[in-house]
Design an enzyme around this catalytic site. Structure first.
Site, short mmCIF file in Angstrom:
data_model
loop_
_atom_site.label_atom_id
_atom_site.label_comp_id
_atom_site.label_asym_id
_atom_site.label_seq_id
_atom_site.Cartn_x
_atom_site.Cartn_y
_atom_site.Cartn_z
N TYR B 302 0.73 -4.98 -4.67
CA TYR B 302 0.95 -5.60 -3.52
C TYR B 302 1.48 -4.74 -2.45
CZ TYR B 302 2.23 -10.03 -1.53
OH TYR B 302 2.29 -11.46 -0.44
N TYR B 352 -5.17 -9.48 4.42
CA TYR B 352 -3.97 -9.70 3.89
C TYR B 352 -3.91 -11.26 3.18
CZ TYR B 352 0.95 -11.64 3.69
OH TYR B 352 2.35 -12.04 3.45
#
Lengths: 137, 400
Positions: B302, B352
């Site tokens: 992440y 994103y």
């Protein structure tokens, strides 16, 4: 008129914390059964689930853990640059504040700072904001 | 509570579920409006369901499955399961929701329990069109969470919280800005090999250092993009995966552990870098898959901020605590290096999608044939979900 600041997150326990600040008292909840301090304020001890607590007066000193300087403005009340610090209070909890009466360049890991008060207000009313500066000699 | 590997129960789930289809929207094309300029924030082009629907259709086509063969549905942010099911005409036998890694783990459990056989995991986020705020006055005043609780002191945004983490890392270990910069430079290099990535212009370490700070010590290129997109992943019971169009990619290991005590105080973030959760997830995911960090050919973490990579590499044992800075330098994390990381360009430079985009990338790397972006001989891939103490990891392996 007190200094306007971005709004506080308010609940019945936060209300009590901020009410003490009007008397410039820096108090955090301490569990009556196991002694753990907690912050932010809340109904239950996260260690033992007791809901018995006292508002214990903090000594008002802590050591610097980290800091960040906003180079982009996020709040009209805090134009850039604005520096925020995280302290480890002598009693154990970590506490976010900002440094006063000192240069950001003089911040050091582990340095001891002590409590100051500055005024504040939002839609919930006026209060005092705990901030931290050099230990007076 | 310390987590240990339940060999008897978790062990047999290895390779019982496969990824058979992936689909994504056109991140780069959707980011650019007329004349190739980036769409302005708040300039509405899509809603989240448009993007999610497109990704779902592409994932089904990729798998060679019809929508009526889907009997389970997991929805990610920002979708409502009820509306999604209606929109897609689905009556699933099972449904779930959550972040990407959570949905993969939940779907694998549901498939193994016999509640369903073929699950679509779908995400859509029109965050640029909707001008979603991740800091400042529009995200204050609600409940208790570290990213707006300290607004009265002027602390706001996820970025500032990760800036505090990196500053702490610098103070304890002497990690430098140039070391952190190697991450953004590497991910951008990867994005430039990915035609679907939003960012297509390489950056150098000099460009990185010259870029403005946002929350110092994090600079512009340490921050993820804000763009619109959708992602879909199709998971299927492994014995049924052979009927699909693509070579299956196996879900070979997973693990989950959280570190929430005193989270609003930032204790796990600043006193532990979330390493307790990392170690506990590592203690499940590696033995379940029967591999260790040295066996990982492609890695993704992440990366809403570059510094996530330092924390997860250290916590999962790719290097010692405090040694993430030197580890990421000199091309080690680039394609062609020892541990290629976030090979799509990640959330810093591809898109994103709150980690949803990492899953298709790892699946494609294991399928092979990605041209210059291909990690040669990739057989084992790992995703690490290191988000504010909610840690999970998935290990994928190349299926037969």
């Amino acid at each position: 008129m007190a200094t306007p600041r971005p709004i506080r997150s308010m609940d019945p326990y936060a209300e009590q914390f901020w009410a003490y600040t009007q008397k410039k008292e820096f108090r955090l909840q301490k569990c009556c059964d196991c002694g753990k301090f907690r912050w932010p304020p809340g109904p239950t001890c996260d260690k033992c689930l007791s809901d018995e607590f006292e508002w214990a007066a903090m000594g008002g000193q802590g050591k610097v853990l980290s800091w960040t300087t906003f180079r982009r403005g996020y709040f009209p009340e805090y134009p850039a640059p604005h520096t925020v610090i995280v302290l480890e209070l002598d009693e154990g909890p970590l506490f976010v504040a900002y440094p006063v009466d000192m240069e950001v360049a003089d911040l050091r890991e582990g340095m001891t700072l002590s409590l100051r008060w500055t005024d504040g207000q939002d839609k919930y009313g006026e209060y005092n904001l705990p901030v931290f500066g050099p230990v007076s000699s | 509570m310390a987590v240990s590997f339940d060999r008897e129960r978790l062990g047999p789930l290895k390779d019982t579920v496969a990824v058979v289809g992936v689909g994504e929207t056109d991140y780069g094309a959707d980011y650019r409006g007329a004349g190739g300029k980036a769409m302005a924030k708040g300039e509405v082009r899509y809603d989240s369901y448009t993007l999610a629907s497109r990704a779902l259709k592409r994932a089904l086509d990729d798998a060679g499955l019809k929508k009526d063969e889907i009997d389970g549905l997991c929805t990610g942010p920002t979708l409502s399961s009820e509306r999604a099911c209606e929109l897609w005409g689905m009556n699933p036998r099972w449904s779930g929701s959550g972040d990407a890694a959570q949905c993969i783990i939940e779907a694998a459990m549901a498939i193994n329990c016999g509640l369903c056989t073929t699950v679509a995991l779908v995400y859509g986020n029109a965050q640029r069109s909707m001008d979603t705020a991740y800091g400042g006055s529009r995200v204050t005043g609600g409940g208790i969470t570290s990213y707006f609780y300290y607004a009265p002191w002027g602390l706001t945004s996820q970025g500032a919280l990760y800036a505090l983490l990196f500053q702490r890392h610098k103070l304890l270990y002497g990690t430098t800005d140039e070391q952190l910069g190697a991450i953004a430079v590497a991910f951008r290099k990867h994005a430039c090999m990915n035609p679907n990535a939003v960012m297509q212009k390489p950056i150098t370490i000099e460009d990185y250092m010259k870029a403005p700070y946002v929350a110092e010590p994090l600079r512009l290129f340490d921050y993820c993009l804000i763009n619109d997109g959708g992602v879909a992943i199709i998971l299927r019971r492994a014995d049924m995966a052979k009927d699909c169009r693509q070579t299956p990619v196996m879900v070979s290991g997973f693990g989950w552990s959280e570190e929430n005590v005193d989270a609003t105080q930032l204790r796990p973030r600043l006193k532990d870098f979330y390493h307790t959760a990392h170690r506990e997830v590592a203690a499940q995911v590696y033995p379940m898959a029967g591999v260790g960090p040295k066996d990982i050919d492609v890695f993704a973490t992440y990366d809403s901020f570059s510094v996530h990579l330092l924390a997860s590499l250290e916590g999962f044992g790719f290097c010692k605590e405090g040694e993430g800075g030197p580890f990421v330098q000199n091309g080690r994390i680039e394609i062609g290096g020892e541990l290629p990381c976030n090979t799509s360009g990640g959330m810093l430079s591809e898109s994103y999608m709150q980690s949803w985009n990492h899953q298709p990338e790892l699946v494609r790397q294991l399928r092979g044939g990605l041209g210059q972006r291909q990690v040669q001989g990739a057989e084992v891939a790992q995703y690490v979900h290191d988000v504010a103490g909610k840690c999970k990891s998935i290990i994928y392996t190349k299926g037969g």
